[in-house]
Design a protein around this motif. Structure first.
Motif, mmCIF file in Angstrom:
data_model
loop_
_atom_site.group_PDB
_atom_site.id
_atom_site.type_symbol
_atom_site.label_atom_id
_atom_site.label_comp_id
_atom_site.label_asym_id
_atom_site.label_seq_id
_atom_site.Cartn_x
_atom_site.Cartn_y
_atom_site.Cartn_z
ATOM 1 N N ASP A 196 32.452 35.973 38.092
ATOM 2 C CA ASP A 196 31.453 36.736 38.829
ATOM 3 C C ASP A 196 30.962 37.879 37.947
ATOM 4 O O ASP A 196 31.766 38.691 37.470
ATOM 5 C CB ASP A 196 32.101 37.280 40.112
ATOM 6 C CG ASP A 196 31.124 38.016 41.003
ATOM 7 O OD1 ASP A 196 30.018 38.351 40.540
ATOM 8 O OD2 ASP A 196 31.476 38.270 42.166
ATOM 9 N N SER A 245 26.075 47.046 40.685
ATOM 10 C CA SER A 245 27.454 46.680 40.325
ATOM 11 C C SER A 245 27.473 45.907 39.018
ATOM 12 O O SER A 245 28.332 46.132 38.156
ATOM 13 C CB SER A 245 28.093 45.837 41.431
ATOM 14 O OG SER A 245 28.221 46.571 42.617
ATOM 15 N N SER A 305 29.558 40.539 38.665
ATOM 16 C CA SER A 305 29.760 41.884 39.200
ATOM 17 C C SER A 305 31.195 42.366 39.031
ATOM 18 O O SER A 305 31.499 43.519 39.303
ATOM 19 C CB SER A 305 29.371 41.939 40.680
ATOM 20 O OG SER A 305 30.225 41.123 41.455
ATOM 21 N N ARG A 306 32.085 41.461 38.562
ATOM 22 C CA ARG A 306 33.479 41.822 38.256
ATOM 23 C C ARG A 306 33.876 41.105 36.976
ATOM 24 O O ARG A 306 34.630 40.123 37.008
ATOM 25 C CB ARG A 306 34.416 41.441 39.418
ATOM 26 C CG ARG A 306 34.171 42.213 40.698
ATOM 27 C CD ARG A 306 35.225 41.902 41.758
ATOM 28 N NE ARG A 306 35.207 40.487 42.124
ATOM 29 C CZ ARG A 306 34.404 39.976 43.068
ATOM 30 N NH1 ARG A 306 33.560 40.762 43.709
ATOM 31 N NH2 ARG A 306 34.449 38.691 43.377
ATOM 32 N N GLU A 323 29.158 47.171 35.406
ATOM 33 C CA GLU A 323 30.129 46.354 34.688
ATOM 34 C C GLU A 323 29.696 46.119 33.244
ATOM 35 O O GLU A 323 30.514 46.174 32.316
ATOM 36 C CB GLU A 323 30.320 45.010 35.401
ATOM 37 C CG GLU A 323 31.269 45.046 36.558
ATOM 38 C CD GLU A 323 32.693 45.270 36.079
ATOM 39 O OE1 GLU A 323 33.385 44.299 35.746
ATOM 40 O OE2 GLU A 323 33.107 46.440 36.007
ATOM 41 N N PRO A 336 35.557 39.706 33.849
ATOM 42 C CA PRO A 336 36.926 39.613 33.341
ATOM 43 C C PRO A 336 36.967 39.884 31.835
ATOM 44 O O PRO A 336 37.430 39.071 31.043
ATOM 45 C CB PRO A 336 37.318 38.170 33.678
ATOM 46 C CG PRO A 336 36.027 37.417 33.612
ATOM 47 C CD PRO A 336 34.957 38.371 34.082
#
Length: 202
Positions: free
Chosen positions: A86, A114, A88-89, A118, A91
């Motif tokens: 994703d 968001s 928006s997050r 990131e 890794p």
């Protein structure tokens, strides 16, 4: 995050995607990456699908991140490293990449602030974000918006200036590299906090 219907459509479309889609515009993306204040050694291609943008650019390490597993299978077929995830997050470790590209994909992402926070987090100081997308205020843009919605995509388009406003709120210094129906915007992570955050136009 990417709309659920968009992800499932791209999964089904993955086998023929490279046959029907033109390659990424290496010239405009290259001009955007030239705004980087550091060598571009590690590049992250967000919403990169089969890796059209990553394949068009020169970097020692090119990584494609996408939510659609089928698209990433094709990217690996082209010899690219991939991450399913994703946007928006991400890794990805903080300050670990030199450049990020989002090519013909931003309109499929919801929650831009968001996403941009990131990207700002994972870019090294002086690193650059290059975004290529489509201007809905143009005639072709309006037709594209209608077409994408008829297909069933949950697309959201904005003009270059509105995109720059979003990026500047996060802390990027922005440059409109190319405008028109298909436009490219570059956002640079300042090396010093006291640098001004003004939009430039070539």
């Amino acid at each position: 995050m990417v709309g659920v219907s968009d992800v499932s459509t791209f999964d089904r479309f993955a086998r023929v995607y490279d046959l029907v889609m033109p390659g990424a515009d290496a010239t405009q993306l290259g001009r955007a990456l030239e705004r980087s204040e550091r060598p571009v050694d590690r590049l992250l291609d967000l919403g990169g699908g089969t890796g059209r943008a990553a394949r068009a650019l020169d970097a020692n390490q090119r990584i494609v991140l996408d939510a659609a597993r089928g698209m990433l299978v094709r990217a690996r077929d082209h010899g690219l490293a991939t991450i399913q995830g994703d946007a928006s997050r991400l890794p990805v470790a903080p300050a670990s990449v030199d450049a990020v590209t989002i090519v013909d994909a931003l309109h499929h992402v919801h929650g831009w602030d968001s996403l941009f926070e990131e990207v700002f987090r994972v870019l090294r100081p002086g690193g650059v974000l290059a975004i290529s997308d489509f201007d809905p205020t143009t005639l072709l843009g309006r037709l594209l918006v209608t077409g994408e919605h008829l297909i069933g995509f949950e697309s959201q388009f904005v003009s270059p200036q509105v995109l720059c406003d979003h990026l500047e709120r996060v802390g990027f210094e922005t440059i409109v590299v190319d405008d028109g129906f298909g436009y490219t915007v570059a956002g640079v992570v300042p090396k010093r906090e006291n640098k001004s955050r003004s939009t430039q136009r070539e």
